[in-house]
Scaffold this active site. Sequence first.
Site, PDB file in Angstrom:
ATOM      1  N   LYS A 139       0.727  -1.051   0.012  1.00  0.00           N
ATOM      2  CA  LYS A 139      -0.114   0.033  -0.008  1.00  0.00           C
ATOM      3  C   LYS A 139       0.947   1.309   0.000  1.00  0.00           C
ATOM      4  CE  LYS A 139       0.769   1.863   3.263  1.00  0.00           C
ATOM      5  NZ  LYS A 139       2.113   2.316   3.753  1.00  0.00           N
ATOM      6  N   TYR A 224      -4.462   4.276   6.073  1.00  0.00           N
ATOM      7  CA  TYR A 224      -4.920   3.195   7.017  1.00  0.00           C
ATOM      8  C   TYR A 224      -6.183   3.643   7.649  1.00  0.00           C
ATOM      9  CZ  TYR A 224      -0.415   0.529   7.322  1.00  0.00           C
ATOM     10  OH  TYR A 224       0.533  -0.289   7.008  1.00  0.00           O
TER      11      TYR A 224
HETATM   12  P1  NAD Z   1      12.486   1.852   2.182  1.00  0.00           P
HETATM   13  O1  NAD Z   1      12.970   3.025   1.778  1.00  0.00           O
HETATM   14  O2  NAD Z   1      12.859   1.212   3.490  1.00  0.00           O
HETATM   15  O3  NAD Z   1      12.765   0.554   1.074  1.00  0.00           O
HETATM   16  C1  NAD Z   1      12.342   0.707  -0.245  1.00  0.00           C
HETATM   17  C2  NAD Z   1      13.280  -0.283  -0.895  1.00  0.00           C
HETATM   18  O4  NAD Z   1      12.980   0.191  -2.288  1.00  0.00           O
HETATM   19  C3  NAD Z   1      14.697  -0.096  -0.831  1.00  0.00           C
HETATM   20  O5  NAD Z   1      15.576  -1.267  -0.844  1.00  0.00           O
HETATM   21  C4  NAD Z   1      15.244   0.800  -1.977  1.00  0.00           C
HETATM   22  O6  NAD Z   1      16.303   0.467  -2.203  1.00  0.00           O
HETATM   23  C5  NAD Z   1      14.223   0.460  -2.973  1.00  0.00           C
HETATM   24  N1  NAD Z   1      14.250   1.276  -4.189  1.00  0.00           N
HETATM   25  C6  NAD Z   1      14.172   1.067  -5.486  1.00  0.00           C
HETATM   26  N2  NAD Z   1      14.058   2.179  -6.246  1.00  0.00           N
HETATM   27  C7  NAD Z   1      14.307   3.275  -5.287  1.00  0.00           C
HETATM   28  C8  NAD Z   1      14.136   4.486  -5.596  1.00  0.00           C
HETATM   29  N3  NAD Z   1      13.972   5.124  -6.835  1.00  0.00           N
HETATM   30  N4  NAD Z   1      14.159   5.272  -4.458  1.00  0.00           N
HETATM   31  C9  NAD Z   1      14.268   4.877  -3.267  1.00  0.00           C
HETATM   32  N5  NAD Z   1      14.442   3.580  -3.196  1.00  0.00           N
HETATM   33  C10 NAD Z   1      14.318   2.604  -4.133  1.00  0.00           C
HETATM   34  O7  NAD Z   1      10.803   1.787   2.255  1.00  0.00           O
HETATM   35  P2  NAD Z   1       9.818   0.739   3.136  1.00  0.00           P
HETATM   36  O8  NAD Z   1       9.376   1.381   4.284  1.00  0.00           O
HETATM   37  O9  NAD Z   1      10.264  -0.518   2.777  1.00  0.00           O
HETATM   38  O10 NAD Z   1       8.582   0.991   2.260  1.00  0.00           O
HETATM   39  C11 NAD Z   1       8.394   0.266   0.805  1.00  0.00           C
HETATM   40  C12 NAD Z   1       6.841   0.372   0.395  1.00  0.00           C
HETATM   41  O11 NAD Z   1       6.399  -0.535   1.508  1.00  0.00           O
HETATM   42  C13 NAD Z   1       6.190   1.464   0.499  1.00  0.00           C
HETATM   43  O12 NAD Z   1       5.216   1.515  -0.500  1.00  0.00           O
HETATM   44  C14 NAD Z   1       5.393   1.368   1.651  1.00  0.00           C
HETATM   45  O13 NAD Z   1       4.194   2.397   1.727  1.00  0.00           O
HETATM   46  C15 NAD Z   1       5.288  -0.041   2.197  1.00  0.00           C
HETATM   47  N6  NAD Z   1       5.237  -0.337   3.424  1.00  0.00           N
HETATM   48  C16 NAD Z   1       4.109  -0.979   3.845  1.00  0.00           C
HETATM   49  C17 NAD Z   1       3.985  -1.157   5.395  1.00  0.00           C
HETATM   50  C18 NAD Z   1       3.011  -2.058   6.062  1.00  0.00           C
HETATM   51  O14 NAD Z   1       2.849  -2.237   7.161  1.00  0.00           O
HETATM   52  N7  NAD Z   1       2.205  -2.616   5.091  1.00  0.00           N
HETATM   53  C19 NAD Z   1       5.116  -0.696   6.369  1.00  0.00           C
HETATM   54  C20 NAD Z   1       6.284  -0.054   5.777  1.00  0.00           C
HETATM   55  C21 NAD Z   1       6.255   0.176   4.376  1.00  0.00           C
END
Ligand code: NAD
Length: 373
Positions: A139, A224
């Site tokens: 999401k 959420y």
């Molecule tokens: P994060 O920044 O920790 O991780 C993102 C990943 O994407 C990294 O590994 C990064 O290297 C990669 N990536 C690829 N292309 C990129 C770019 N152009 N710029 C930046 N990063 C890039 O983020 P996250 O917290 O893991 O979030 C990722 C997704 O997961 C989002 O859509 C977020 O909304 C979702 N999320 C959901 C929940 C949940 O509880 N369902 C919790 C956290 C995050």
Amino acid sequence: MSSRRDFLQKFAASAIAWPVLNQYHTVSLSEIHDQQPYDGPILKVAIMGLGSYGTRVAEAMKDCKKAKLVGVISGTPSKIPTWQKKYDIPEKNCYNYENYDKIKDNPDIDAVYVITPNSLHHEAVLRLAKAGKHVICEKPMAISAQQGQEMVDACKAANVKLLIGYRMHFEPKTLEIIKMRNEGEFGKILFFQGLSGFRIGDPTQWRLNKELAGGGAMMDIGIYSINGARYMVGEEPFWVSAQETKNDPVKFKEGVDETIQFQLGFPGGAVASCLSTYSMRNLDRFFLNGENGFAELLPATGYGPIKGRTNKGELTHPHVTHQTVQMDEMSDIILQGKQPIVPLDGEEGVKDMKIIDAIYKAVRTGNKIPLNL
Ligand code: NAD
């Protein structure tokens, strides 16, 4: 040897499939030991995006019975060997963003879980659908309803499933409240309050970059309360109004919302009053009120333990690791056609995106926006 907590988690993961969860059901060890080992199909999953949430999902999947992490897609080559070692992933199941279309020739991967920044979901899902893989997408599924619909259409055309990572749809206390509401325990539902927020740090992160995030707090955390309003009230809203407050225009640039209050109207007469913010710590509360009773989740959507109570008393279901249960349940949905209690397919994701589009329009125009979900 597994700890009692592991046992409880595994038990809860299978117990969650029961549509009826007794409010005061406590888990006895004999019930836990009675659980049969699983010998059904296993969903073989590759994770795309090895960031913080991808890592959380991978860790949680170690306890899955019905899903297994078997592959990775990453744009950072240095991460891959660490993940291979940690999760026993063969070289042939490792891809980068340039070559992952080749996953179509890999029969060892059933589904890809897209966990990259929001604006990258759309292209990834279209490519994965074309490669014939089922997709689980985090999401918000996209950064607009139009993108979301294109993703749904692409998966339909390719005959693959698209599920959105709405982990709360499997959370036992949430499901108990939904069951109580369906049984009329609270009477006619008239009010929902959803408060969703946290205080965001590093101003350089992608969450504060409109290009990658598609917006601000609403896309990330406000969703959420949007999704929660729908599953807690149990209806689809037909109008929305919204107001934005921006106290820090340097950190929250044009198109990146800091705080938005919004209201949703439901056909049965209920109104939802919600807050989405990147400026307040630990804001995570759902409150549902009907003519005869109430339910509260506080915290409502964090990683847990979720705490809940109703006018009948405290909810005592054991804590489960959300991502473990989610992936086991998604395995059943994808491989065995199981219907979840609260749907989380692409169409559900599009409904939330339509509401987000309408919230931004309401902020821009000051008008109450009709919704057609
Ligand atoms: P994060 O920044 O920790 O991780 C993102 C990943 O994407 C990294 O590994 C990064 O290297 C990669 N990536 C690829 N292309 C990129 C770019 N152009 N710029 C930046 N990063 C890039 O983020 P996250 O917290 O893991 O979030 C990722 C997704 O997961 C989002 O859509 C977020 O909304 C979702 N999320 C959901 C929940 C949940 O509880 N369902 C919790 C956290 C995050």
